[in-house]
Design an enzyme around this catalytic site. Structure first.
Site, PDB file in Angstrom:
ATOM      1  N   THR A 193       0.840  -1.359   0.049  1.00 23.83           N
ATOM      2  CA  THR A 193       0.067  -0.046   0.035  1.00 23.83           C
ATOM      3  C   THR A 193       0.951   1.129   0.013  1.00 23.83           C
ATOM      4  O   THR A 193       1.933   1.209   0.456  1.00 23.83           O
ATOM      5  CB  THR A 193      -0.791   0.046   1.453  1.00 23.83           C
ATOM      6  OG1 THR A 193      -1.918  -0.906   1.081  1.00 23.83           O
ATOM      7  CG2 THR A 193      -1.555   1.320   1.793  1.00 23.83           C
TER       8      THR A 193
ATOM      9  N   GLY B 275      -5.377  -4.336   7.536  1.00 21.38           N
ATOM     10  CA  GLY B 275      -6.409  -3.373   7.936  1.00 21.38           C
ATOM     11  C   GLY B 275      -7.218  -3.721   9.050  1.00 21.38           C
ATOM     12  O   GLY B 275      -7.595  -2.936   9.796  1.00 21.38           O
TER      13      GLY B 275
ATOM     14  N   ARG C 133     -14.803  -6.334   0.415  1.00 17.82           N
ATOM     15  CA  ARG C 133     -14.116  -5.802   1.814  1.00 17.82           C
ATOM     16  C   ARG C 133     -13.306  -4.605   1.778  1.00 17.82           C
ATOM     17  O   ARG C 133     -12.900  -3.940   0.719  1.00 17.82           O
ATOM     18  CB  ARG C 133     -12.883  -7.084   1.894  1.00 17.82           C
ATOM     19  CG  ARG C 133     -11.905  -6.806   3.158  1.00 17.82           C
ATOM     20  CD  ARG C 133     -10.626  -5.889   2.585  1.00 17.82           C
ATOM     21  NE  ARG C 133      -9.823  -6.076   3.985  1.00 17.82           N
ATOM     22  CZ  ARG C 133      -8.772  -5.139   3.751  1.00 17.82           C
ATOM     23  NH1 ARG C 133      -8.529  -4.511   2.854  1.00 17.82           N
ATOM     24  NH2 ARG C 133      -7.956  -5.224   4.687  1.00 17.82           N
ATOM     25  N   VAL C 134     -13.364  -3.739   2.859  1.00 18.31           N
ATOM     26  CA  VAL C 134     -12.896  -2.404   2.933  1.00 18.31           C
ATOM     27  C   VAL C 134     -11.909  -2.407   4.010  1.00 18.31           C
ATOM     28  O   VAL C 134     -12.112  -3.194   5.222  1.00 18.31           O
ATOM     29  CB  VAL C 134     -13.812  -1.541   3.058  1.00 18.31           C
ATOM     30  CG1 VAL C 134     -13.303   0.021   3.400  1.00 18.31           C
ATOM     31  CG2 VAL C 134     -14.848  -1.309   1.925  1.00 18.31           C
TER      32      VAL C 134
ATOM     33  N   ASP D 163      -8.626  -0.449   6.320  1.00 17.40           N
ATOM     34  CA  ASP D 163      -8.476   0.738   7.223  1.00 17.40           C
ATOM     35  C   ASP D 163      -8.035   2.016   6.295  1.00 17.40           C
ATOM     36  O   ASP D 163      -8.411   3.131   6.883  1.00 17.40           O
ATOM     37  CB  ASP D 163      -7.106   0.580   8.097  1.00 17.40           C
ATOM     38  CG  ASP D 163      -5.779   0.407   7.143  1.00 17.40           C
ATOM     39  OD1 ASP D 163      -5.661  -0.539   6.530  1.00 17.40           O
ATOM     40  OD2 ASP D 163      -5.121   1.179   7.155  1.00 17.40           O
TER      41      ASP D 163
ATOM     42  N   THR E 143       0.156   1.313   7.147  1.00 14.99           N
ATOM     43  CA  THR E 143      -0.056   0.260   6.174  1.00 14.99           C
ATOM     44  C   THR E 143      -0.013  -0.935   6.991  1.00 14.99           C
ATOM     45  O   THR E 143       0.591  -1.001   8.140  1.00 14.99           O
ATOM     46  CB  THR E 143       1.263   0.371   5.273  1.00 14.99           C
ATOM     47  OG1 THR E 143       0.957  -0.858   4.341  1.00 14.99           O
ATOM     48  CG2 THR E 143       2.622   0.254   6.030  1.00 14.99           C
ATOM     49  N   GLY E 144      -0.352  -1.928   6.338  1.00 15.90           N
ATOM     50  CA  GLY E 144      -0.608  -3.259   7.388  1.00 15.90           C
ATOM     51  C   GLY E 144      -1.759  -4.093   7.078  1.00 15.90           C
ATOM     52  O   GLY E 144      -2.529  -3.553   6.167  1.00 15.90           O
TER      53      GLY E 144
END
Ligand code: ASP
Length: 291
Positions: A158, A212, A186-187, A189, A209-210
Site C-alpha cells: 500500500t 487493515g 472488503r474495505v 483501514d 500500512t499493514g
C-alpha cells in the site's frame, strides 16, 4: 524493495518536496506523492492494485489535512488510476467524508479522473472467472491467483505519505488495493479516517500500512496522534502503539508518523517496509527496512 521501487519512491519524494518548497499545501504534496506511486504499477495501489476474490480491483484511499481537520475518502472504487485524487475531491468538493462503491466510481468519472490503463483493464478481465467455468476450475484458478499475489505481496505495498508545509499544516494520505484473499466488498483501514490516516495540527499526521482489520480495531492512526498530543515523540508514539497492536491482537502494520515541529518516525512490525523521507537537504533517503 526493487531498484525500480526505490527510484520511484525517490522521485515521489522529490515531487512532494517541490510542492512544499514552493509554498504549496501539505495535502497537495501528499496527493501528488501518492499519485506517482499509484501510476507506477510498482505498488499495491492504482495501476498495481490487488484483486478481490472475484478478480475485480476495488481500491480505497483517504486524505486529511490538519488545519481544519478536513478529510476525504473513497472505498471500493473501480477502474480509476488515482483514488487519492478522488479522495481529495471528496474532501474539497463535497460536504461528505467517505463515498463508497459504484457511486464513488461514478463520482470520480464525473470529475473525469484518469481510468486505469487499457493494459491493466485487459489483465483484469483476463483474471475474471469465465461464466462457463466449472466451480472446481474456478477455485483452482482462484488459488493460483492468491498464490501468485502472495508471492508478489512482499514487493507490492500500500502507498501512503505524510507532509508538513510552510504554513505549519500537516497532512496524511493512503491509497491501496487492499490485502490478499479479500471477499468482494472488503474495505480496509485506508479509507477510514482515524484508522489508516489522521492529521491534526495540534498533534501530528499518521499514515498506516499493514493488515487493515487490526489497524481498524485499534483505531491506530488516531491513537498515535493522541500519543503525540500528550507529548510523545513520533518514535515513541509509533513504537508504543505498534507494540499494543502486536500484544493485544497480534496485528501487523507499519506507520509514517510526523509531528507539527517536523520530527518524524518510520516504524513497522512487519519484516519490511519500503519508505523514505526528504527535507530538501542532500538526496531523498529511501530504505526497505526501518528499526
Ligand atoms: N492496510 C491495507 C488494507 O488493509 C493494506 C496494506 O497496507 O498493505 O487494505
Amino acid at each position: 524493495m526493487t531498484p525500480a521501487q526505490a527510484t520511484c519512491l525517490s522521485d515521489a519524494l522529490v515531487i512532494g518536496y517541490a510542492i512544499l518548497e514552493q509554498g504549496g499545501p501539505a495535502a497537495i504534496a501528499v496527493e501528488c506523492t501518492i499519485g506517482l506511486l499509484e501510476q507506477s504499477g510498482l505498488f499495491n495501489a492504482g495501476e498495481g492494485a490487488n484483486r478481490q476474490l472475484d478478480g475485480v480491483q476495488r481500491m480505497d484511499a483517504s486524505i486529511m489535512e490538519g488545519a481544519h481537520l478536513k478529510a476525504g475518502a473513497i472505498a471500493s472504487i473501480e477502474g480509476i488510476l488515482h483514488p487519492i485524487t478522488a479522495a481529495r475531491l471528496v474532501m474539497e468538493a463535497t460536504n461528505h467524508v467517505l463515498l463508497a462503491g459504484p457511486p464513488a466510481t461514478a463520482f470520480a468519472q464525473y470529475y473525469k479522473l484518469e481510468p486505469l490503463s487499457k493494459g491493466r483493464a485487459l489483465r483484469r478481465s483476463a483474471g475474471r472467472s469465465p461464466a462457463s467455468m466449472a466451480v472446481a476450475q474456478t477455485m483452482e484458478l482462484y488459488r493460483a491467483m492468491v498464490k501468485s499475489q502472495r508471492m508478489e505481496k512482499d514487493q507490492h505495498g500500500t502507498v501512503g505519505a505524510v507532509a508538513l508545509d510552510r504554513a505549519g499544516t500537516v497532512a496524511a494520505g493512503a491509497s491501496t488495493g487492499g490485502v490478499d484473499s479479500m471477499l468482494p466488498g472488503r474495505v480496509g483501514d485506508s479509507p477510514l479516517i482515524g484508522c489508516g490516516v489522521y492529521a491534526d495540527n495540534q498533534s501530528g499526521a499518521v499514515s498506516m500500512t499493514g493488515i487493515g482489520e487490526g489497524i481498524i480495531r485499534l483505531v491506530l492512526a488516531k491513537t498515535m496522534c493522541d500519543r503525540l498530543a500528550t507529548g510523545a515523540s513520533p518514535t515513541v508514539a509509533a513504537r508504543q502503539v505498534l507494540r499494543l497492536l502486536v500484544s493485544r491482537i497480534k496485528g501487523s502494520a507499519g506507520a509514517l508518523v510526523l509531528s507539527p515541529d517536523g520530527r518524524f518516525a518510520i516504524r513497522h512490525v512487519t519484516p519490511y517496509m519500503a519508505a523514505g523521507w526528504w527535507n530538501g537537504i542532500g538526496s531523498p533517503k529511501v530504505r526497505g527496512q526501518f528499526s
